[in-house]
Design a protein around this motif. Structure first.
Motif, PDB file in Angstrom:
ATOM      1  N   ALA A  19       0.836  -1.210   0.000  1.00  0.00           N
ATOM      2  CA  ALA A  19       0.000   0.000   0.000  1.00  0.00           C
ATOM      3  C   ALA A  19       0.864   1.251   0.000  1.00  0.00           C
ATOM      4  N   ARG A  20       1.906   1.265   0.823  1.00  0.00           N
ATOM      5  CA  ARG A  20       2.787   2.433   0.893  1.00  0.00           C
ATOM      6  C   ARG A  20       3.498   2.649  -0.436  1.00  0.00           C
ATOM      7  N   LEU A  21       4.004   1.572  -1.028  1.00  0.00           N
ATOM      8  CA  LEU A  21       4.717   1.698  -2.299  1.00  0.00           C
ATOM      9  C   LEU A  21       3.775   1.991  -3.460  1.00  0.00           C
ATOM     10  N   THR A  22       2.540   1.520  -3.397  1.00  0.00           N
ATOM     11  CA  THR A  22       1.561   1.871  -4.428  1.00  0.00           C
ATOM     12  C   THR A  22       1.315   3.372  -4.418  1.00  0.00           C
ATOM     13  N   ASP A  23       1.151   3.930  -3.235  1.00  0.00           N
ATOM     14  CA  ASP A  23       0.986   5.381  -3.114  1.00  0.00           C
ATOM     15  C   ASP A  23       2.221   6.110  -3.642  1.00  0.00           C
TER      16      ASP A  23
END
Length: 112
Positions: A76-80
């Motif tokens: 989720a963090r890397l998708t953002d």
């Protein structure tokens, strides 16, 4: 402790200030560098014609690795970060082309 949490302010020198701390963390992880080395490498990379594509690719690679590990929080963090990176470094040039590469999840027009 994540790489991002280990980046002290002293690495935020004027010559590397165009990089966000999470971008420095991705460069450090991807290239197996210390945060200080990653900040310098990233600043040098962004001055190259291929630098924006390289930055996006490093985030993409780290995102794919987080997906393979089934690390939901990191994914989720890397998708953002990947969405922000595609907007910030919008040059559509791809450094690597492979028939086995996963399809790009977001349009370059800043969608999402």
């Amino acid at each position: 402790m994540s790489v991002l949490e280990t980046i002290p302010d002293l690495y935020r020198a004027p010559e590397t200030s165009q990089l966000a701390p999470d971008e420095i963390a991705v460069i450090a992880r991807h290239e197996h560098l210390t945060p200080a080395e990653a900040a310098v490498r990233g600043a040098e990379m962004l001055r190259e014609p291929w630098g924006h594509a390289a930055m996006r690719q490093m985030v993409w690679d780290c995102l794919c690795e987080a997906k393979r590990r089934a690390d939901a929080a990191e994914t989720a963090r890397l998708t953002d970060l990947y969405r922000r990176t595609c907007r910030r470094y919008a040059c559509p040039h791809d450094r690597r082309v492979s028939p086995t590469r996963e399809k790009h999840p977001f349009p370059f027009g800043g969608g999402g």
